[in-house]
Design an enzyme around this catalytic site. Structure first.
Site, PDB file in Angstrom:
ATOM      1  N   ASP A 274       0.865  -1.167   0.000  1.00 38.49           N
ATOM      2  CA  ASP A 274       0.000   0.000   0.000  1.00 38.49           C
ATOM      3  C   ASP A 274       0.912   1.230   0.000  1.00 38.49           C
ATOM      4  O   ASP A 274       2.116   1.121   0.252  1.00 38.49           O
ATOM      5  CB  ASP A 274      -0.961  -0.006   1.202  1.00 38.49           C
ATOM      6  CG  ASP A 274      -2.162   0.913   0.968  1.00 38.49           C
ATOM      7  OD1 ASP A 274      -2.086   1.796   0.074  1.00 38.49           O
ATOM      8  OD2 ASP A 274      -3.177   0.768   1.678  1.00 38.49           O
TER       9      ASP A 274
HETATM   10  C1  BGC Z   1      -5.023   3.331   0.026  1.00 33.49           C
HETATM   11  C2  BGC Z   1      -5.084   2.342  -1.109  1.00 33.49           C
HETATM   12  C3  BGC Z   1      -4.918   3.059  -2.426  1.00 33.49           C
HETATM   13  C4  BGC Z   1      -3.620   3.813  -2.421  1.00 33.49           C
HETATM   14  C5  BGC Z   1      -3.334   4.559  -3.711  1.00 33.49           C
HETATM   15  C6  BGC Z   1      -3.822   4.233  -0.071  1.00 33.49           C
HETATM   16  O1  BGC Z   1      -3.950   5.305   0.808  1.00 33.49           O
HETATM   17  O2  BGC Z   1      -5.038   2.657   1.256  1.00 33.49           O
HETATM   18  O3  BGC Z   1      -6.297   1.640  -1.069  1.00 33.49           O
HETATM   19  O4  BGC Z   1      -4.994   2.141  -3.485  1.00 33.49           O
HETATM   20  O5  BGC Z   1      -3.651   4.772  -1.358  1.00 33.49           O
HETATM   21  O6  BGC Z   1      -4.161   5.650  -3.856  1.00 33.49           O
END
Ligand code: BGC
Length: 716
Positions: A274
């Protein structure tokens, strides 16, 4: 522009040069073989470049090497460089939980589907497939070849701010529904993913919380949802989560990545972190993290040095790279390069509305208050904040920009999609007098309700990533508004636009309640068609609605202790309290009454159940459902199993379900396969699923609390 031209030329040459100098372009070879052939050609720098992101679009203060390649981004959540000389394209990623995010800032458009939780309420894998297919298609139209979606974290706490992005509280429902969505999304030739692996079940302190969970409880809950999602959806990528699990960050847990995901489940694709959830180089690499996002803090120069010094072996490096290449071949992004186009909003509207129509859940319908008869109703009061113009949507990285959202959506802003309940209701009942009150003036709303045959209150609750809900109450005095309206007119219908469960202190004074979730681009038309009976409601709750927060395993959501050091595990939350008994299993084992049970949902017709038969070894069930009313409708038949007492799990669990369309008077006999895993416990010592010997009780019916059929089978 330069980047775009480069991509086109290379892709074309990649296709034409499929002969000897680019043997990996031979589509007859397996993705594994093709990945290996490319791998043999790569330099160390090229390998490393495949293992980290190059920053999010418009990200500030980028390291110089990342800044230098920003002309190659397609926008969105970020990208990974390709290997132009070998015809390997860039990975261009966009968030796409319920539609493609951040279209507006590129002057483009995306369909908003109902929330993921809403779609889970359809209990319809065909609907989940249509959902995924639409998103896959709209991603490619906008120049993306990779999706970030597939949220599968189960609803361990309904106050989790991302509950709307996930598929509810049951691992079998969540896993099978997300599996159908991922399979069909990937079928559009995008790199498909599942996230956030795993136990990322609260947003408060998501980067600081160290979740405590025993292996058996974990296997039978969150991990089971992912196991089913991975095995049925075949995602090309898995996004590991922010939180810690039993002392290790999820993105550097050997147990979760190396042993379970890649070892036991044989997941062939790559694990990406993530965003900013990578915390080390060597430890993460050994554990099985393949790709850092969105930057190269640990998987850039540091990884290169670790390889050169031998701390990370060539074999380990190659495994990471092979997995990324495998995903590119297996998904088809190399054989079917993205060609940008124009999103078809009309098609998007159709899919979104249909999913919503099958997902809304009729929770209450006293004296058949619904459906409304457009010929008979003379006056309607429509009440609710923004109910004249739009419907609310879920925020955070899932947020789809609404049409007219100039320049994109600010982080954590309430966004109302321009789908007007007031207009949709007026269109359905052209001869009725339809009044409107925003509800901010409670007396005005009550007066309008009193003057009308029927009052319809549109109530909302907003949720977003990066925060949990303090309570399950409707915000901004809406409970008081509904109470006053229902007092003024007993024929009050409440339509809920919520991302999770809400409490309903006013319930008994209303005549009907329809849970519409976040309804997407065409939410209002779908809701109007349901209210007026053009469509018969058929959704069922994918999560329990508790009576109050006091009934939950934890009465409050734990917060990180101040001062918060970003990304440092600083507090524990003990998921062993409920363990595997998440959601309805918890309320059942604690003998706690609930507001609305898991799997519950009414219809404008009635159904009867008969003839339950359990097939050999409990691996299938057959039953008959009859439509005993006067309207066509669809019923979700739900099958649960209770294990022998020796299992030590005295709650029932969903093991099969099927949505069945039935004409008035029609009966259908259906057989459902039951995966023995769903009837198993995790044997920690033997490291496998096992069905304890003894008698298993199988029950079937219309909800977890309405199971008229019962049978048994024995495992020896
Ligand atoms: C989130 C993810 C997301 C990523 C990219 C993170 O803050 O937890 O679900 O895909 O950001 O935007």
């Amino acid at each position: 522009m330069l980047g775009l031209l480069g991509l086109t030329v290379l892709t074309v040459s990649g296709q034409t040069k499929s002969g000897t100098d680019r043997p990996w372009m031979d589509t007859k070879l397996s993705p594994e073989r093709r990945a290996d052939l490319v791998l043999e050609q790569l330099t160390l720098d090229e390998k490393i470049s495949l293992l980290h992101g190059e920053g999010m679009a418009r990200q500030k203060n980028l390291p110089p090497e990342i800044e230098a390649v920003q002309d190659q981004t397609n926008g969105g959540a970020g990208f990974v460089l390709g290997v132009p000389r070998l015809g390997i394209p860039r990975i261009q990623m966009s968030d796409a939980a319920y539609g493609v995010r951040q279209s507006a800032e590129n002057g483009r458009y995306s369909t908003a589907l109902p929330s993921n939780l809403g779609s889970a309420a359809s209990w319809d894998q065909d609907a989940a497939c249509a959902y995924g297919k639409l998103i896959g298609d709209e991603l490619r139209m906008q120049g993306y070849n990779t999706t970030l979606g597939g949220g599968t974290n189960i609803t361990r706490d309904p106050r989790n701010g991302r509950t709307f992005e996930y598929m509810g509280e049951d691992p079998v429902l969540a896993g099978t529904m997300v599996g159908a969505r991922i399979r069909c999304e990937g079928g559009e030739h995008v790199i498909s993913d599942i996230k956030h692996y795993v136990f990322n079940d609260q947003e408060s302190g998501r980067q600081e919380v160290d979740v405590q969970i025993g292996e058996r409880a974990g296997r039978e809950s969150d991990l089971l949802a992912f196991e089913i999602g991975v095995k049925t959806g075949h995602p090309n990528a898995v996004m590991c989560s922010y939180n810690g699990v039993n002392g290790d960050y999820a993105c550097e847990s050997t147990w979760l990545l190396h042993d379970v995901l890649k070892g036991e489940w044989k997941f062939p694709g790559f694990v990406m972190s993530d965003w900013d959830a990578t915390h080390s180089t060597v430890k993460a690499s050994h554990a099985g993290l393949d790709q850092e996002q969105p930057l190269d803090l640990f998987y850039g120069e540091k990884l290169k040095q670790a390889v050169q010094s031998g701390e990370v072996s060539q074999a380990e490096l190659n495994d990471h790279v092979r997995r990324v290449l495998w995903a590119e071949f297996a998904s088809g992004i190399i054989d079917h390069p993205v060609v940008r186009g124009v999103v078809d909003p009309v098609h998007g509207f159709e899919v979104s509305q249909k999913v919503e129509e099958g997902s809304a859940v009729l929770l209450r319908n006293e004296h058949a208050a619904l459906p409304l008869d457009a010929q008979k109703v003379r006056s309607i009061a429509v009440i609710g904040f923004n109910a004249d113009t739009g419907m609310i949507s879920g925020g955070g990285s899932a947020q789809v920009d609404a049409p007219g959202q100039i320049g994109g959506t600010p982080w954590r802003k309430h966004i109302w999609f321009p789908t007007s309940p007031l207009d949709a209701i007026r269109a359905k009942a052209p001869d009725a007098k339809v009044s409107y009150s925003a509800g901010s003036d409670v007396a005005d709303a009550a007066a309008k309700a009193k003057a009308a045959d029927v009052a319809i209150v549109f109530a909302w609750q907003w949720e977003s990533e990066a925060g949990d809900l303090p309570t399950l109450s409707l915000p901004e005095n809406q409970d008081r508004l509904i109470e006053a309206v229902a007092k003024a007119n007993p024929h009050t219908v409440v339509v809920l636009e919520t991302g999770t469960a809400v409490t309903m202190p006013w319930l008994d004074s209303t005549s009907a309640v329809l849970e519409a979730w976040y309804g997407g681009s065409k939410g209002a038309d779908a809701v109007a068609r349901l209210l007026f009976g053009d469509v018969n409601p058929s959704g069922k709750l994918p999560m329990t609605f508790p009576k109050s927060e006091d009934e939950l395993p934890r009465t409050t959501v734990a917060q990180p202790p101040p001062p918060v050091k970003n990304g440092v595990l600083s507090f524990k939350v003990d998921y062993n309290v409920e363990g595997a008994a998440v959601g309805y299993k918890w309320y059942e084992s604690q003998k706690k009454p609930v507001l609305f049970p898991f799997g519950f949902g009414l219809s404008y017709t009635t159904f009867s159940y008969s003839n339950l038969k359990v097939g050999k070894d409990g691996e299938s069930v057959t039953l008959t459902v009859k439509n005993t009313g006067a309207r066509a409708g669809a019923e979700v038949a739900e099958v649960y199993a209770t294990l022998p007492a020796s299992a030590g799990e005295p709650w029932k669990r969903l093991v099969a379900y099927k949505k069945i369309e039935l004409a008035p008077g029609e009966s259908k006999t259906v057989t459902m396969d039951v995966d023995p895993t769903y009837e198993s416990i995790w044997d920690v010592a033997a490291k496998r699923w096992t069905r304890p010997s003894g008698e298993y009780k199988v029950t079937a019916g219309s909800s977890s609390a309405e199971l008229p059929l019962e049978a048994t089978f024995t495992v020896r």
